[in-house]
Design a protein around this motif. Structure first.
Motif, mmCIF file in Angstrom:
data_model
loop_
_atom_site.group_PDB
_atom_site.id
_atom_site.type_symbol
_atom_site.label_atom_id
_atom_site.label_comp_id
_atom_site.label_asym_id
_atom_site.label_seq_id
_atom_site.Cartn_x
_atom_site.Cartn_y
_atom_site.Cartn_z
ATOM 1 N N VAL A 1 0.834 -1.203 0.000
ATOM 2 C CA VAL A 1 0.000 0.000 0.000
ATOM 3 C C VAL A 1 0.871 1.255 0.000
ATOM 4 C CG1 VAL A 1 -1.658 1.347 1.345
ATOM 5 C CG2 VAL A 1 -1.970 -1.125 1.093
ATOM 6 N N VAL A 2 1.901 1.287 0.862
ATOM 7 C CA VAL A 2 2.778 2.452 0.925
ATOM 8 C C VAL A 2 3.506 2.662 -0.406
ATOM 9 C CG1 VAL A 2 4.868 3.400 1.992
ATOM 10 C CG2 VAL A 2 3.102 2.379 3.425
ATOM 11 N N THR B 1 3.825 5.765 -5.702
ATOM 12 C CA THR B 1 3.718 5.890 -7.160
ATOM 13 C C THR B 1 2.571 6.827 -7.518
ATOM 14 O OG1 THR B 1 2.199 4.004 -7.480
ATOM 15 C CG2 THR B 1 4.572 3.536 -7.446
ATOM 16 N N ASP B 2 1.527 6.825 -6.700
ATOM 17 C CA ASP B 2 0.377 7.694 -6.943
ATOM 18 C C ASP B 2 0.757 9.158 -6.769
ATOM 19 O OD1 ASP B 2 -2.486 7.836 -7.500
ATOM 20 O OD2 ASP B 2 -2.657 8.652 -5.487
ATOM 21 N N LEU C 1 4.612 -2.400 -5.576
ATOM 22 C CA LEU C 1 5.083 -3.614 -4.912
ATOM 23 C C LEU C 1 6.608 -3.658 -4.880
ATOM 24 C CD1 LEU C 1 4.919 -6.544 -3.823
ATOM 25 C CD2 LEU C 1 4.683 -7.293 -6.204
ATOM 26 N N LEU C 2 7.237 -3.379 -6.011
ATOM 27 C CA LEU C 2 8.700 -3.376 -6.066
ATOM 28 C C LEU C 2 9.276 -2.317 -5.135
ATOM 29 C CD1 LEU C 2 9.268 -3.724 -9.925
ATOM 30 C CD2 LEU C 2 9.568 -5.500 -8.193
ATOM 31 N N LEU C 3 8.676 -1.130 -5.151
ATOM 32 C CA LEU C 3 9.146 -0.045 -4.299
ATOM 33 C C LEU C 3 8.948 -0.379 -2.826
ATOM 34 C CD1 LEU C 3 10.305 2.802 -4.158
ATOM 35 C CD2 LEU C 3 7.968 3.686 -4.388
ATOM 36 N N GLY C 4 7.774 -0.932 -2.499
ATOM 37 C CA GLY C 4 7.485 -1.291 -1.127
ATOM 38 C C GLY C 4 8.406 -2.377 -0.609
#
Length: 204
Positions: free
Chosen positions: A135-136, A141-142, A153-156
């Motif tokens: 979620v974070v 990205t948003d 997902l990759l960033l999280g």
């Protein structure tokens, strides 16, 4: 949820890459309660990235709409969401302690079956934290443009490993939980107040 070849491709690459890394992480040392405490920051970071990547990919593949809703809920009241996120962690802790109490009463706490309580606690922590980091990551990205859950997902997953690399023991654990709480908090708040509006609950 991001659809189309691009989103699916990123998701499958994440899952395959994480699965390939699991034997390396798991084979580094025997599994047990002391594994996290005795391992290096690099191993902890890698394990976190793998777990969040795997579980987060499963969430997106199966419950992408829930993740999208959780992002909206988190953006709605992020500070309050952290409190509700910590409440979610308390629920997981309660479930683990309750299971342990039942096993102690049954007289099997010192047997292999006694590890069930640890499995419930560890599994709950991984599920809650992985969802929170997805979620974070998606929220970030948003903020930077188009919302892309698979890139989130990759960033999280990468973000979940940063604290283990930069912070000592308890600081890393606290950061890991707080960021996860931020991500899971919005969905938890919605679940807690699902039968009546949140503002009505706060005013009562």
């Amino acid at each position: 949820m991001a659809s189309g070849p691009d989103g699916r491709w990123v998701g499958w690459v994440t899952m395959v890459g994480s699965l390939a890394a699991v034997p390396t992480v798991a084979g580094a040392q025997p599994l047990g309660p002391s594994t996290v405490a005795d391992s290096s920051g690099v191993v902890r970071a890698l394990a976190s990235i793998v777990l969040v990547g795997l579980v987060g990919a499963a969430f997106l593949l199966r419950y992408g709409g829930v993740v999208e809703d959780a992002v909206e809920d988190t953006m709605d009241r992020p500070v309050v969401g952290i409190v509700y996120g910590l409440f979610a962690y308390l629920l997981v802790l309660f479930a683990g302690l309750y299971a342990n109490d039942l096993l102690v009463r049954a007289g099997v706490a010192g047997t292999p079956l006694g590890l069930l309580a640890l499995a419930i606690l560890a599994g709950g922590l991984v599920l809650v934290t992985s969802f929170g980091y997805v979620v974070v990551g998606t929220l970030l990205t948003d903020l930077s443009g188009d919302r892309r859950p698979w890139y989130g997902l990759l960033l999280g997953a990468l973000l979940s490993g940063v604290g283990w690399l930069l912070l000592p023991g308890l600081g890393a654990v606290a950061a890991w939980i707080l960021v996860g709480a931020l991500g899971i908090g919005g969905a938890t708040r919605t679940w807690v107040h699902r039968d009546r509006p949140v503002h009505a609950e706060l005013e009562s």
